[in-house]
Enzyme design. Structure first.
Site, PDB file in Angstrom:
ATOM      1  N   CYS A 136      12.877  -7.037   1.104  1.00  0.00           N
ATOM      2  CA  CYS A 136      14.198  -6.719   0.554  1.00  0.00           C
ATOM      3  C   CYS A 136      15.222  -7.840   0.693  1.00  0.00           C
ATOM      4  CB  CYS A 136      14.730  -5.457   1.227  1.00  0.00           C
ATOM      5  SG  CYS A 136      13.722  -4.020   0.887  1.00  0.00           S
TER       6      CYS A 136
HETATM    7  N1  LIG Z   1       9.442  -1.958   1.925  1.00  0.00           N
HETATM    8  C1  LIG Z   1      10.693  -1.597   2.076  1.00  0.00           C
HETATM    9  O1  LIG Z   1      11.169  -1.472   3.195  1.00  0.00           O
HETATM   10  C2  LIG Z   1      11.598  -1.315   0.882  1.00  0.00           C
HETATM   11  C3  LIG Z   1      12.859  -0.712   1.121  1.00  0.00           C
HETATM   12  C4  LIG Z   1      13.675  -0.417   0.039  1.00  0.00           C
HETATM   13  C5  LIG Z   1      13.253  -0.750  -1.248  1.00  0.00           C
HETATM   14  N2  LIG Z   1      12.055  -1.361  -1.451  1.00  0.00           N
HETATM   15  C6  LIG Z   1      11.660  -1.629  -2.831  1.00  0.00           C
HETATM   16  O2  LIG Z   1      10.682  -0.664  -3.225  1.00  0.00           O
HETATM   17  C7  LIG Z   1       9.742  -1.250  -4.133  1.00  0.00           C
HETATM   18  C8  LIG Z   1       8.343  -1.083  -3.590  1.00  0.00           C
HETATM   19  O3  LIG Z   1       8.239  -1.780  -2.360  1.00  0.00           O
HETATM   20  P1  LIG Z   1       7.098  -1.500  -1.320  1.00  0.00           P
HETATM   21  O4  LIG Z   1       7.517  -2.177  -0.068  1.00  0.00           O
HETATM   22  O5  LIG Z   1       6.763  -0.049  -1.245  1.00  0.00           O
HETATM   23  O6  LIG Z   1       5.886  -2.291  -1.995  1.00  0.00           O
HETATM   24  P2  LIG Z   1       4.322  -2.176  -1.621  1.00  0.00           P
HETATM   25  O7  LIG Z   1       3.711  -3.443  -2.059  1.00  0.00           O
HETATM   26  O8  LIG Z   1       4.169  -1.735  -0.205  1.00  0.00           O
HETATM   27  O9  LIG Z   1       3.801  -0.987  -2.529  1.00  0.00           O
HETATM   28  C9  LIG Z   1       3.741  -1.039  -3.904  1.00  0.00           C
HETATM   29  C10 LIG Z   1       2.488  -0.311  -4.372  1.00  0.00           C
HETATM   30  O10 LIG Z   1       2.497  -0.317  -5.784  1.00  0.00           O
HETATM   31  C11 LIG Z   1       1.171  -0.501  -6.237  1.00  0.00           C
HETATM   32  N3  LIG Z   1       1.238  -0.972  -7.606  1.00  0.00           N
HETATM   33  C12 LIG Z   1       1.527  -2.194  -8.080  1.00  0.00           C
HETATM   34  N4  LIG Z   1       1.529  -2.193  -9.419  1.00  0.00           N
HETATM   35  C13 LIG Z   1       1.252  -0.945  -9.804  1.00  0.00           C
HETATM   36  C14 LIG Z   1       1.123  -0.314 -11.067  1.00  0.00           C
HETATM   37  N5  LIG Z   1       1.304  -0.999 -12.199  1.00  0.00           N
HETATM   38  N6  LIG Z   1       0.811   0.970 -11.080  1.00  0.00           N
HETATM   39  C15 LIG Z   1       0.624   1.658  -9.938  1.00  0.00           C
HETATM   40  N7  LIG Z   1       0.751   1.134  -8.711  1.00  0.00           N
HETATM   41  C16 LIG Z   1       1.058  -0.155  -8.662  1.00  0.00           C
HETATM   42  C17 LIG Z   1       0.567  -1.465  -5.243  1.00  0.00           C
HETATM   43  O11 LIG Z   1      -0.849  -1.370  -5.236  1.00  0.00           O
HETATM   44  C18 LIG Z   1       1.181  -0.968  -3.929  1.00  0.00           C
HETATM   45  O12 LIG Z   1       0.371   0.003  -3.296  1.00  0.00           O
HETATM   46  C19 LIG Z   1      10.188  -2.701  -4.294  1.00  0.00           C
HETATM   47  O13 LIG Z   1      11.042  -2.788  -5.399  1.00  0.00           O
HETATM   48  C20 LIG Z   1      10.985  -2.962  -3.043  1.00  0.00           C
HETATM   49  O14 LIG Z   1      11.936  -3.986  -3.213  1.00  0.00           O
HETATM   50  C21 LIG Z   1      11.197  -1.631  -0.406  1.00  0.00           C
END
Ligand SMILES: NC(=O)c1ccc[n+]([C@@H]2O[C@H](COP(=O)([O-])OP(=O)(O)OC[C@H]3O[C@@H](n4cnc5c(N)ncnc54)[C@H](O)[C@@H]3O)[C@@H](O)[C@H]2O)c1
Length: 439
Positions: free
Chosen positions: A273
């Site tokens: 983030c």
């Molecule tokens: N990790 C955090 O603490 C956090 C906090 C707030 C916001 N975010 C935001 O949330 C979003 C997700 O982050 P995250 O940390 O969960 O990412 P992550 O990489 O942990 O998880 C994303 C998942 O999406 C899957 N994926 C990718 N492309 C895909 C598709 N086309 N169809 C289906 N699944 C697909 C991946 O395999 C993965 O399992 C990002 O935009 C991030 O900036 C993350």
């Protein structure tokens, strides 16, 4: 009953099915919360390994307990699949896919575009689609909306579209989805109302007038953190020169009951983030001939912190009449923050790369990251070294990059020859001042 009233009624009586796309650090806990609140949940991910593990009752994220998921599977409240045709079964679809930066520090919406197109070809009337991934203001209206309306359905009438930023704080035991308010903005007033009802069912929804405003809220929150961390990182460097303990100063300032929130310095920013999100806004700002100076300055200072850690390590080794070249350096902690198993964008990688470039022999320990996987930028392929008295004593310097609770810092200091502490983890350890260097 019109589509809006019908969907709202289904959400209120929990007969609506919630589909979550992307079962990562954000999507998996969110799926659990909707399940616990009585909804049937279907999780979607491209990664079949994740789906198989979930269905076998195995978690792949350390701080997300698997028991609620297995219980939901047992009671028929949860299913996980790679079959995106099953999106039609979902009444509400939440998008939680990655939104990284390209090598040129520009938004990489590849995952989001792909997901939107996957939904668009299966969209049915009466569904609510909510984007949760962090992105620049305008994404929902400019990128998602036209693709979903491409088949002739209209947002606010045939289907509903909103943006609601995720506020997950991995490893935080005090706040989860159930006690963290959720900001919601719709592309039409109807879209906002339906999304509000959905999020009110798991927590308190805070509505704003548009999806763009909701997108900006998330970036404001993370820019605020980035800028404040940069401020204390810069002041830390000055405080070291002035021989003032910056942590003592911050903790004393934090006793002010108004107008001050503490932020702590460290070895640099990490995670999915704070190092990324502000640059989504600065990229968008260019369209308005606007330069986001605070974002750039904060980025510059935070990105320089690993170099500062290296500089302090070189100085400390010099005092021992040792050069960096050939020194054995043990890094403690590769995760970007304590007690999580997420090493994305971690400053440890940059520090390890810089140490290697200077000829050091680098090893690492992380209780939650047993081996390093190749990333877009780095390919270390190393295994975590156990922390034993011998391994600590063999290192010319031990650098504390992440202060995991599992570490016994008194023991670490006792057996190490030189400790570079980037987290104030050795605070209060008496009698070892000559071998601890704050960085
Ligand atoms: N990790 C955090 O603490 C956090 C906090 C707030 C916001 N975010 C935001 O949330 C979003 C997700 O982050 P995250 O940390 O969960 O990412 P992550 O990489 O942990 O998880 C994303 C998942 O999406 C899957 N994926 C990718 N492309 C895909 C598709 N086309 N169809 C289906 N699944 C697909 C991946 O395999 C993965 O399992 C990002 O935009 C991030 O900036 C993350």
């Amino acid at each position: 009953m019109d589509r809006k009233a019908q969907l709202m009624a289904m959400i209120e009586d929990r007969t609506a099915t919630v589909g979550i796309i992307g079962l990562g650090y954000v999507g998996l806990p969110l799926a659990t919360h909707f399940g616990k609140s009585g909804f049937r949940v279907i999780g979607f991910d491209l990664d079949s390994g994740k789906i198989e593990r979930l269905l076998k009752g195995e978690s792949y994220i350390r701080h997300v307990p698997i028991e609620p998921v297995t219980e939901m599977i047992r009671t028929g409240h949860f299913d996980a699949t790679t079959d995106f045709d099953r999106l039609r079964e979902a009444d509400c679809i939440l998008i939680c896919v990655p939104t990284p930066l390209t090598d040129k520090m520009e938004p990489d919406l590849t995952y989001l575009v792909e997901t939107t197109e996957t939904i668009a070809t299966r969209l049915r009337a009466g569904q609510l689609i909510v984007l949760e991934s962090t992105t620049y203001p305008g994404t929902t209206e400019e990128m998602v909306l036209p693709r979903l309306q491409g088949g002739g359905m209209e947002a606010g009438k045939d289907f509903f579209l909103a943006y609601s930023p995720e506020r997950e704080d991995p490893g935080n035991k005090s706040f989860s989805a159930s006690n963290t308010p959720k900001v919601v903005g719709g592309v039409t007033p109807s879209c906002m109302t339906v999304a509000q009802i959905l999020y009110d069912s798991i927590t308190h929804a805070v509505t704003v007038s548009s999806a763009r405003a909701a997108e900006m809220v998330k970036i404001l929150e993370n820019t605020y953190r980035s800028v404040n961390i940069a401020l204390v990182n810069e002041l830390k460097v000055l405080a070291h020169k002035m021989e003032i303990d910056i942590f003592e100063v911050i903790n004393a300032a934090a006793t002010k009951p108004f107008g001050y929130s503490p932020f702590y310095p460290g070895p640099g920013l990490g995670g999915h983030c704070i190092p990324i999100d502000p640059f989504y806004l600065s990229w968008k700002a260019r369209e308005y001939d606007f330069t986001t100076r605070f974002i750039h300055l904060a980025g510059e200072i935070n990105v320089a912190m690993p170099s500062y850690v290296i500089e302090k390590t070189v100085e400390a080794l010099n005092r021992e009449r040792k050069s960096m070249k050939g020194s054995r350096i043990l890094i403690l902690g590769v995760a970007y923050k304590k007690d999580v198993d997420d090493e994305r964008e971690s400053p440890s990688y940059v520090i390890m790369k810089m140490l290697r470039e200077r000829g050091a022999e680098v090893s690492y320990n992380d209780p939650w990251i047993p081996q390093l996987r190749p990333t877009r930028k780095y390919d270390f392929r190393m295994k975590s070294t156990p922390i034993t008295p011998k391994n600590l004593a063999d290192a010319d310097a031990v650098i504390i990059v992440t202060d995991h609770s599992a570490y016994d810092f008194a023991d670490i200091v006792r057996h190490s020859r030189l400790v570079i502490d980037t987290r104030n983890a050795t605070k209060g350890i008496a009698g070892a001042e000559n071998k601890i260097v704050m960085a």
